[in-house]
Design a protein around this motif. Structure first.
Motif, short mmCIF file in Angstrom:
data_model
loop_
_atom_site.label_atom_id
_atom_site.label_comp_id
_atom_site.label_asym_id
_atom_site.label_seq_id
_atom_site.Cartn_x
_atom_site.Cartn_y
_atom_site.Cartn_z
N GLY A 256 50.02 15.36 36.51
CA GLY A 256 50.20 14.16 37.31
C GLY A 256 49.88 12.89 36.55
O GLY A 256 50.38 11.82 36.86
N GLY A 259 52.95 10.79 34.00
CA GLY A 259 53.84 9.69 34.33
C GLY A 259 53.31 8.33 33.89
O GLY A 259 53.91 7.64 33.06
N TYR A 271 60.87 7.27 34.81
CA TYR A 271 59.49 7.62 35.20
C TYR A 271 59.43 8.48 36.45
O TYR A 271 58.49 9.23 36.64
CB TYR A 271 58.63 6.37 35.36
N TYR A 272 60.44 8.37 37.32
CA TYR A 272 60.41 9.25 38.50
C TYR A 272 60.39 10.71 38.08
O TYR A 272 59.73 11.54 38.69
CB TYR A 272 61.64 9.01 39.37
N TYR A 275 57.02 11.63 36.93
CA TYR A 275 56.12 11.79 38.07
C TYR A 275 56.31 13.15 38.74
O TYR A 275 55.41 13.65 39.42
CB TYR A 275 56.33 10.67 39.10
N THR B 200 54.99 2.54 39.69
CA THR B 200 54.57 3.74 40.41
C THR B 200 55.74 4.36 41.16
O THR B 200 55.68 5.52 41.54
CB THR B 200 53.47 3.42 41.45
N LYS B 208 48.62 7.40 42.80
CA LYS B 208 49.46 6.92 41.69
C LYS B 208 49.04 5.53 41.24
O LYS B 208 49.06 5.22 40.06
CB LYS B 208 50.93 6.89 42.13
#
Lengths: 307, 371, 369
Positions: A256, A259, A271-272, A275, B200, B208
């Motif tokens: 986690g 990212g 970046y998604y 993530y 984020t 996040k």
């Protein structure tokens, strides 16, 4: 020096992330291991976690002591767990369905009573600085370890020992594998399962308290992004072993952190997808480690979800 | 214990209603003629220290106005939920002025509901109203980028590592303008300063946001600001990492008074009281309303104790220049961080330039990418 | 669900008919009583908070079911729930617990939004069914993969579907903010808006889109498939006992992959209707939790596709009244979630009383007396 550490920032961030982010997963999954080993599944721990986060924060704010908050969260979690355990001991009541309904109830109650606590600032749980030997602030920050994380790690070992070597562990395993065999031994399966679910709930509540009282360290309605639900999944991933749960939680936390860490060293596109790394990684490991025949190795035979 | 305290809170907040909690509450609330019912719709909780709180503070001022009834709803999703909420406020409460405040409410939701309710005025925050859209819809917004520019000045003086950080939700024009303004403000102090941005991908996702803040601190950033719906987590995490912080949306100084430099805040009370007054007087409202520091649409948090005298002087001086109008953050020649020219020599985009509202780049010096 | 099915056949046709009716009535009576019990518990909760339960329930009725507008509100919220509940209920017939329908919804939506850009010039009569079909196909592949993984790799379907849902949402966000983003969608990254001709309109006389009608038809078709066909019968056997099914020579693998894929197709359709009837383009608003609410609907309906319809309406009605309750009683928005929690725990726990308050037993007792 506090200088630039370049690409080393990524593995360091992953270590830090593993320690910071993994604790809620660890607590929820350890609790759920005990519940599932007794032959029940409680899918409602997401709601318990959120309620624990709220109750812990509220009590910590009102009393000024984060530890009272943790206790309150554990107590509230145990209450949810016992309710689940009692209801599911009634004949014909489905444990998965009750879990989903309790997820709703827990989240709803947490948001309902939590409105008053979004604004105030509650005291945080203390951290132990294991990075004192380093001059790098990044290392120091990554190794700021919360007490609950250490408790969780010790608990994983203790629970593994308990399951393997103690009378309680044996009772749990017998109940989880066969209600009939348990009854033949004079054990009352319903009572064992109710207690096991209550224990699972208490740990899930503490996992929630970690979220609101340490990291990220405040109560709001977006505090959980499904940690409680994922942790229940991690139990299956960890094959009902407490020690595996510890590693699964660490792996999930580390992935986690990938990212944001990659963005901070300049890998900025997609970046998604980064993530999503924890979910992809878990799925890949799950597929690789499963096989058609050995699918349910370690699964308690009374567990509805694997029957 | 929890329930007791919360119960008390509810009782106190509803003291006036306590006696009226009867079936009488069922019908449309009685209104004298000339009275106005105004509806506010929020996408998150009202007390999030951020976007929604800023709007709710504006709504609270409207609530105190004579002859106005304010109705509010929180946590309304940007789906058909918001369409139904608007219809419900109109049908059941007789609301004739609505402020659906989240950006995602505009297209298609407001644009779909408005034509069915020609007597209701819909005022939306951040949308780009253009000719051809329903006449009973309007959009308002503030030049908050100027606030981030001023944040940047405070940050530029405070940073020792010459690296500042920005936790951002999504690479959309409103956010990009804020990031660019923050860096350019800092570069007006020292042109070697860089700004690291981490997206984020979510408007509200506590863990996040905390991880992103930690990653920024790990990368050496020592002043951090953000553009997410609720900045509380970013502010607290950054302060715990010994970084200075610049606020956004609302005043977050109470979360870490020693570390808080200043903040770019909305001041929606100005906009809302004006629109409500106009509606009650039967005067028309412009379909496209914009304003900045000078108009009182935005304001700056009071400077914190960590702000140096030099910083304070430059801050106040720049603020005065912005207030006098014509100030441009994007001032040519300027390149984006991929090397493309975004403003040629002599080209300047003033705060009121609508082109800024479709910004698609990060300026040179920002570490990050828009996709 | 044929609750009276296991009652021994009585002697006369009249009594058979009576027993049948009584069995059905039991199946209905119990959840209704449990619903009322849930309401009662929540009423106590409200009283403790100093709120008037009578006002509360009157508001819920008014805003959920009391006026034509309320019905519009409720019905339009019900449509996506019907689809997403089917995504849970259909695989559940095989004993599979699929909780990742959200993933198929968002990907179905992205498929519809992305493909519509390519079909801009097509006649609607071709393009609309194609969009719906492709959205359903993506959903079918996504959830069908969960079934396939279970059959061929022994991967637990619950965890796999949950993980895939998170992955799907990440993919959706990546696509609508990256490759599929319409540059004109400034502050709300989306695919290009669907051509007007490709939009799905409202049912005549209602403010509710056609997705509701399609969803109801899908529920009925699923009921027929499960209750009235040999495939459905085979699925129920396999759901009860996989080994027995294999011994019987039932194609378990085909059933598992087929039923998960079918469930996924419905979730994909939910995404299609969200894009073509509500949002007009695919964007992050697609991930709004319908997939998770659908799990609850399916479990409350005991995975009976017909029972899904009233359960979804009830849930939608609660959600439709949330706003009015918030505004009139100054209760927080979570109030409705708490009510749902109480009511659903009560309904699910009441299953333990199945057969205890038995009208059929009473009929039989009269018979023996």
């Amino acid at each position: 020096m506090s200088g630039d550490i370049g690409l080393w920032a990524v593995p360091l961030a992953m270590v830090g992330g593993a320690i910071r982010v993994s604790t809620p997963f660890l607590f929820v999954s350890l609790g759920e291991v005990i519940t599932e080993r007794s032959g029940r599944i409680n899918l409602g721990l997401e709601g318990t976690l959120v309620f624990g986060a709220m109750a812990g924060y509220a009590l910590a704010y009102m009393t000024g002591s984060p530890w009272i908050g943790v206790l309150a969260a554990a107590g509230a979690g145990a209450a949810f767990g016992l309710l689940h355990g009692l209801l599911c001991s009634l004949p014909r009541v489905n444990d998965i369905a009750i879990g989903i309904a309790l997820m709703l109830l827990g989240t709803g109650l947490a948001f309902f009573f939590g409105k008053a606590f979004i604004q105030p600032v509650a005291p945080d749980l203390p951290a132990i600085n294991l990075g004192w030997w380093s001059d790098l602030p990044q290392v120091q920050a990554a190794l700021r370890v919360n007490v609950l994380f250490i408790i969780g790690g010790l608990l994983a070992v203790a629970l593994a020992w308990m399951l393997k070597r103690t009378r309680i562990g044996l009772t749990l395993r017998v109940v989880g594998d066969s209600s009939d065999a348990a009854r033949a031994l004079g054990i009352r399966p319903a009572r064992v399962r109710i207690l096991a679910t209550g224990f699972g709930g208490a740990l899930a509540g503490m996992g929630g308290a970690y979220l609101s009282l340490f990291y990220p360290g405040s109560w709001n309605e977006g505090i959980s992004s499904g940690q409680g639900l994922i942790a229940v999944a991690l139990v299956i991933f960890a094959r009902w072993s407490p020690v595996n749960c510890f590693f699964a939680a660490l792996l999930f936390g580390a992935a986690g952190a990938l990212g944001p860490a990659l963005q901070s060293v300049g890998v900025t596109s997609g970046y998604y997808l980064f993530y999503a790394a924890p979910f992809v990684l878990t799925l890949v490991v799950l597929i690789a480690s499963s096989s058609k025949s050995g699918a349910l190795t370690g699964a308690p035979r009374e567990l509805s979800i694997t029957k | 214990m929890t329930s007791f305290l919360t119960r008390r809170r509810f009782l106190s907040t509803t003291a006036g209603l306590a006696g009226a909690a009867t079936l009488g509450g069922l019908g449309r609330p009685a209104r004298a003629s000339g009275e106005l019912t105004v509806g506010f719709i929020y996408v998150g909780p009202r007390d999030d220290y951020g976007y929604n709180q800023a709007h709710a503070e504006g709504a609270a001022v409207v609530k105190a106005m004579e002859g106005v009834t304010v109705i509010e709803e929180e946590n309304v999703a940007e789906t058909q939920d918001v369409q139904q909420t608007m219809e419900s406020m109109i049908n059941f409460d007789g609301a004739t002025l609505l402020f659906p405040t989240s950006f995602g409410y505009f297209d298609p939701h407001i644009l779909k509901v408005a034509p069915n309710n020609p007597d209701v005025r819909f005022e939306h925050c951040g949308g780009l109203w253009s000719a051809g859209m329903p006449a009973n819809v309007g959009s308002y917004f503030g030049y908050i980028g100027m606030g981030q520019y001023l944040n940047g000045i405070a940050a530029g003086h405070a940073t020792k590592s010459k690296k500042i950080g920005f936790v951002a939700a999504k690479p959309i024009p409103q956010v990009l303008l804020n990031i660019n303004s923050f860096l350019l403000g800092a570069r007006s102090v020292d042109p070697t300063i860089e700004c690291q941005v981490i997206f984020t991908g979510e408007w509200s996702m506590a863990v996040k946001e905390a991880e992103a803040t930690n990653a920024l601190a790990d990368a050496g950033a020592d002043v951090i600001t953000c553009h997410v719906d609720g900045p509380k987590v970013v502010m607290e995490t950054a302060a715990a990492r010994d970084c200075f912080i610049c606020g956004y949306h609302a005043n977050q100084s109470v979360l870490a008074p020693e570390k808080y430099l200043t903040g770019a805040e909305w001041n929606w009370a100005t906009v809302y009281t004006d629109m409500v007054k106009k509606t009650m007087a039967g005067e028309p409202i412009d379909n496209f309303v914009r304003g900045g520091l000078a108009e009182g649409f935005i304001k700056m948090s009071p400077l914190g104790p960590a702000v140096s005298d030099a910083a304070r002087a430059q801050f106040e001086d720049t603020k005065a220049r912005i207030m006098s109008g014509g100030f441009a953050v994007i001032n040519g020649p300027m390149k984006d961080n991929a090397g493309n020219v975004v403003a040629t020599e002599g080209q300047a985009f003033e705060e009121s330039d609508v082109a800024l509202e479709s910004m698609g780049y990060l300026v040179e010096g920002v570490i990050g990418s828009t996709s | 669900m044929a609750v009276g099915a296991d009652i021994p056949a009585p002697a006369t046709p009249l009594r058979a008919w009576l027993t049948g009716i009584a069995g059905r009535a039991e199946g209905l009576l119990l959840p209704v009583l449990a619903l009322l019990a849930g309401f009662a518990v929540f009423a106590v909760f409200l009283l403790l908070l100093g709120k008037n339960p009578a006002t509360f329930y009157a508001l819920v009725y008014k805003a959920g079911f009391g006026t034509a507008f309320s019905w519009n509100n409720t019905l339009s919220r019900a449509a996506p729930l019907l689809f997403s509940a089917l995504c849970v209920a259909v695989p559940a017939r095989l004993g599979l617990v699929v909780i990742g329908g959200e993933g198929a919804i968002v990907l179905g939506g992205v498929m519809a939004g992305g493909l519509a850009m390519l079909l801009a010039g097509w006649p609607a009569i071709l393009a609309m069914p194609l969009l719906a079909l492709m959205a359903a196909l993506v959903g079918a592949i996504w959830i069908g993969a969960v079934g396939a993984l279970r059959q061929w790799r022994g991967v637990n379907e619950t965890i796999a579907s949950l993980l895939l849902a998170y992955i799907a949402i990440a993919l959706m966000n990546h696509l609508v903010e990256g490759p599929l983003r319409d540059p004109a969608s400034l502050n709300k990254p989306s695919t290009a808006p669907l051509a007007e001709s490709l939009r799905v309109g409202d049912l005549p006389g209602w403010n509710v889109h056609w997705g509701l009608a399609v969803a109801v038809v899908c529920c009925i078709l699923c009921w027929v498939l499960i209750e009235r066909t040999t495939t459905g019968f085979g699925a129920r056997i396999a759901g009860g006992n996989v080994r027995a099914a294999q011994v019987q020579g039932l194609p378990v693998t085909r059933l598992v992959v087929g039923f998960t894929a079918l469930g996924g197709a419905f979730a994909g359709l939910a995404g299609y209707f969200e894009v073509s009837a509500v949002h007009g383009s695919a964007n992050a608003s697609l991930a709004s939790g319908y997939g998770y609410t659908g799990i609850l609907v399916a479990f409350l309906a005991r995975h009976n596709p017909l029972a899904i319809i009233p359960v979804a309406l009830l849930l939608a009605g609660f959600e439709a009244s949330s706003g009015l309750v918030q505004r009139r009683m100054d209760l927080p928005d979570a109030t409705m979630t708490v009510l749902q929690g109480f009511v659903f725990v009560s309904i699910l726990a009441s299953e333990t009383l199945t057969g205890r308050i038995s009208l059929t037993a009473w009929l039989n007792r009269k018979d023996t007396a």
